[in-house]
Design a protein around this motif. Sequence first.
Motif, PDB file in Angstrom:
ATOM      1  N   THR A   2    -100.795  28.759  60.649  1.00 30.51           N
ATOM      2  CA  THR A   2    -100.783  29.217  59.567  1.00 30.51           C
ATOM      3  C   THR A   2    -101.997  29.299  58.796  1.00 30.51           C
ATOM      4  N   ASP A   3    -102.638  28.234  58.966  1.00 34.84           N
ATOM      5  CA  ASP A   3    -103.838  27.822  57.866  1.00 34.84           C
ATOM      6  C   ASP A   3    -104.333  28.611  57.574  1.00 34.84           C
ATOM      7  N   ASP A   4    -103.984  30.133  57.951  1.00 34.61           N
ATOM      8  CA  ASP A   4    -104.514  30.687  57.096  1.00 34.61           C
ATOM      9  C   ASP A   4    -103.843  32.273  56.729  1.00 34.61           C
ATOM     10  N   ILE A   5    -102.349  31.768  55.953  1.00 32.44           N
ATOM     11  CA  ILE A   5    -101.706  32.889  55.354  1.00 32.44           C
ATOM     12  C   ILE A   5    -102.009  32.266  54.071  1.00 32.44           C
ATOM     13  N   ARG A  19     -98.731  50.716  49.811  1.00 30.63           N
ATOM     14  CA  ARG A  19     -98.274  51.095  51.924  1.00 30.63           C
ATOM     15  C   ARG A  19     -97.522  49.976  52.178  1.00 30.63           C
ATOM     16  N   ARG A  20     -98.254  48.964  52.538  1.00 28.20           N
ATOM     17  CA  ARG A  20     -97.580  48.227  53.384  1.00 28.20           C
ATOM     18  C   ARG A  20     -96.075  47.970  53.278  1.00 28.20           C
ATOM     19  N   MET A  21     -95.615  48.101  52.357  1.00 23.78           N
ATOM     20  CA  MET A  21     -94.613  47.243  51.572  1.00 23.78           C
ATOM     21  C   MET A  21     -93.558  47.832  51.899  1.00 23.78           C
ATOM     22  N   ASP A  22     -93.790  49.516  52.395  1.00 25.23           N
ATOM     23  CA  ASP A  22     -93.005  50.995  52.916  1.00 25.23           C
ATOM     24  C   ASP A  22     -92.888  50.452  54.054  1.00 25.23           C
ATOM     25  N   GLU A  23     -94.322  49.547  54.571  1.00 27.27           N
ATOM     26  CA  GLU A  23     -93.553  49.538  56.513  1.00 27.27           C
ATOM     27  C   GLU A  23     -93.406  48.411  56.404  1.00 27.27           C
ATOM     28  N   LEU A  24     -93.780  47.722  55.898  1.00 27.54           N
ATOM     29  CA  LEU A  24     -92.409  46.176  56.035  1.00 27.54           C
ATOM     30  C   LEU A  24     -90.662  46.949  56.019  1.00 27.54           C
ATOM     31  N   ALA A  53     -97.087  37.619  51.709  1.00 24.45           N
ATOM     32  CA  ALA A  53     -97.457  36.663  52.874  1.00 24.45           C
ATOM     33  C   ALA A  53     -98.968  37.684  53.039  1.00 24.45           C
ATOM     34  N   ARG A  54    -100.298  37.056  52.947  1.00 25.70           N
ATOM     35  CA  ARG A  54    -100.967  37.605  53.424  1.00 25.70           C
ATOM     36  C   ARG A  54    -102.184  36.776  54.270  1.00 25.70           C
ATOM     37  N   ASP A  55    -102.644  37.514  55.408  1.00 21.63           N
ATOM     38  CA  ASP A  55    -103.396  37.650  56.973  1.00 21.63           C
ATOM     39  C   ASP A  55    -104.532  37.657  55.997  1.00 21.63           C
ATOM     40  N   ALA A  56    -105.798  36.893  56.007  1.00 24.00           N
ATOM     41  CA  ALA A  56    -107.071  37.468  55.276  1.00 24.00           C
ATOM     42  C   ALA A  56    -106.756  38.255  54.151  1.00 24.00           C
ATOM     43  N   GLY A  57    -106.270  39.004  53.232  1.00 31.33           N
ATOM     44  CA  GLY A  57    -106.001  39.496  52.337  1.00 31.33           C
ATOM     45  C   GLY A  57    -104.841  40.639  52.245  1.00 31.33           C
ATOM     46  N   TYR A  58    -104.470  40.980  53.729  1.00 29.42           N
ATOM     47  CA  TYR A  58    -103.753  41.894  54.163  1.00 29.42           C
ATOM     48  C   TYR A  58    -102.117  41.454  54.365  1.00 29.42           C
TER      49      TYR A  58
END
Length: 147
Positions: A2-5, A19-24, A53-58
């Motif tokens: 989880t180092d990159d989170i 849009r991501r929140m809608d998918e989640l 929570a973001r992984d590489a900004g995503y």
Amino acid sequence: MTDDIDIAIVGTLTNDDLRRMDELLSQLSSTATFDSDRVLALLDAPGTVLFVARDAGYMVGMATLVIFPLVTGWRGIVEDVVVDHQVRGRGIARLLLEAVTEEATRRHLRTLDLTSRPSRESALRLYESVGFERRETNVLRYMPTPE
């Protein structure tokens, strides 16, 4: 793992975030409907804190902390905890919950509650490992009907 989170409290969301929140949300609940105006109102509402929570900004996960005063003290509820199914198993939900519990401690909440279905055994084990305790109680729900 989880180092990159990155877990952060957010005060603004981009259109991509929405849009991501809608998918989640669709992964969290088959009956919930996404409403971007409601999400943006959540950001402005006193007593609500959105963790992302973001992984590489995503955006890969989220959780909401709701804080409210009662006669018996300041209380909190954890809602809408979800991690994208493609990145589950990496400890992201734990990071989100740890961030939420740290914020609850920082704000001196008397209690912090969350609910989960009994069938979600792995989620319940996670919640307990973060410090939540099962209670002997019944959760009752009233659902107002539109007039």
